[in-house]
Design a protein around this motif. Sequence first.
Motif, PDB file in Angstrom:
ATOM      1  N   VAL A  51       0.861  -1.184   0.000  1.00 41.77           N
ATOM      2  CA  VAL A  51       0.000   0.000   0.000  1.00 41.77           C
ATOM      3  C   VAL A  51       0.896   1.233   0.000  1.00 41.77           C
ATOM      4  O   VAL A  51       1.836   1.315   0.786  1.00 41.77           O
ATOM      5  N   VAL A  52       0.605   2.172  -0.884  1.00 42.16           N
ATOM      6  CA  VAL A  52       1.370   3.419  -0.980  1.00 42.16           C
ATOM      7  C   VAL A  52       0.386   4.575  -0.862  1.00 42.16           C
ATOM      8  O   VAL A  52      -0.712   4.519  -1.413  1.00 42.16           O
ATOM      9  N   TRP A  53       0.781   5.641  -0.156  1.00 43.29           N
ATOM     10  CA  TRP A  53      -0.098   6.770   0.111  1.00 43.29           C
ATOM     11  C   TRP A  53       0.381   8.053  -0.563  1.00 43.29           C
ATOM     12  O   TRP A  53       1.547   8.200  -0.883  1.00 43.29           O
ATOM     13  N   ARG A  54      -0.539   8.974  -0.770  1.00 44.98           N
ATOM     14  CA  ARG A  54      -0.328  10.349  -1.205  1.00 44.98           C
ATOM     15  C   ARG A  54       0.375  10.456  -2.566  1.00 44.98           C
ATOM     16  O   ARG A  54       0.016   9.760  -3.502  1.00 44.98           O
ATOM     17  N   ASN A  55       1.351  11.368  -2.696  1.00 44.51           N
ATOM     18  CA  ASN A  55       2.017  11.608  -3.992  1.00 44.51           C
ATOM     19  C   ASN A  55       2.716  10.368  -4.514  1.00 44.51           C
ATOM     20  O   ASN A  55       2.731  10.111  -5.717  1.00 44.51           O
ATOM     21  N   ALA A  56       3.330   9.605  -3.622  1.00 43.51           N
ATOM     22  CA  ALA A  56       3.993   8.365  -4.056  1.00 43.51           C
ATOM     23  C   ALA A  56       2.982   7.409  -4.675  1.00 43.51           C
ATOM     24  O   ALA A  56       3.300   6.690  -5.622  1.00 43.51           O
ATOM     25  N   ALA A  57       1.761   7.402  -4.165  1.00 43.03           N
ATOM     26  CA  ALA A  57       0.708   6.549  -4.719  1.00 43.03           C
ATOM     27  C   ALA A  57       0.391   6.953  -6.154  1.00 43.03           C
ATOM     28  O   ALA A  57       0.257   6.107  -7.035  1.00 43.03           O
ATOM     29  N   GLU A  58       0.294   8.249  -6.388  1.00 37.90           N
ATOM     30  CA  GLU A  58      -0.003   8.730  -7.735  1.00 37.90           C
ATOM     31  C   GLU A  58       1.135   8.403  -8.699  1.00 37.90           C
ATOM     32  O   GLU A  58       0.898   8.023  -9.843  1.00 37.90           O
ATOM     33  N   ASN A  59       2.383   8.530  -8.230  1.00 35.36           N
ATOM     34  CA  ASN A  59       3.525   8.193  -9.076  1.00 35.36           C
ATOM     35  C   ASN A  59       3.575   6.701  -9.398  1.00 35.36           C
ATOM     36  O   ASN A  59       3.890   6.316 -10.523  1.00 35.36           O
ATOM     37  N   CYS A  60       3.269   5.867  -8.407  1.00 35.68           N
ATOM     38  CA  CYS A  60       3.240   4.417  -8.657  1.00 35.68           C
ATOM     39  C   CYS A  60       2.199   4.081  -9.705  1.00 35.68           C
ATOM     40  O   CYS A  60       2.451   3.294 -10.621  1.00 35.68           O
ATOM     41  N   HIS A  61       1.027   4.667  -9.590  1.00 33.99           N
ATOM     42  CA  HIS A  61      -0.041   4.405 -10.550  1.00 33.99           C
ATOM     43  C   HIS A  61       0.343   4.883 -11.947  1.00 33.99           C
ATOM     44  O   HIS A  61       0.030   4.242 -12.958  1.00 33.99           O
TER      45      HIS A  61
END
Length: 142
Positions: A51-61
Amino acid sequence: MNKVILIGNLTRDPELTTTTSGISVCRFSLAVSRRYTNSEGERETDFINVVVWRNAAENCHKFLRKGSKAAIVGNIQTRSYDAQDGSKRYVTEVVAEEVEFVGSRSNGDDQVDDNQGADNGNQGNQGGTTKLTPIQDDQLPF
């Protein structure tokens, strides 16, 4: 201490959702091979939920896809919930603090011109790797 470092390949495309308060959350599964082989001489693989949160989540996606290699630094978290049938379910996952995209991008943007780096002692670039040449002590800046 609760610290996890993993390197593996995504088993599916990352799924991006948003909480009711507008925080981005990205979930994916990482296939990580074990260091040793089993009795048949085969390496076993663990499939670990991340699970990744916030800006890092958007970059992973945005940048990761099924098969992408990624390095994850984070911690293990367990949680439970009640399923629709009334049973209690338990989930163990890694909450990523850092995500490093490992390997080359498939669109070729990471290609470097063969002449790049010639001024700093590097000799060309073949297949995305730079060949280094030894430098003399009198070339050191200190």
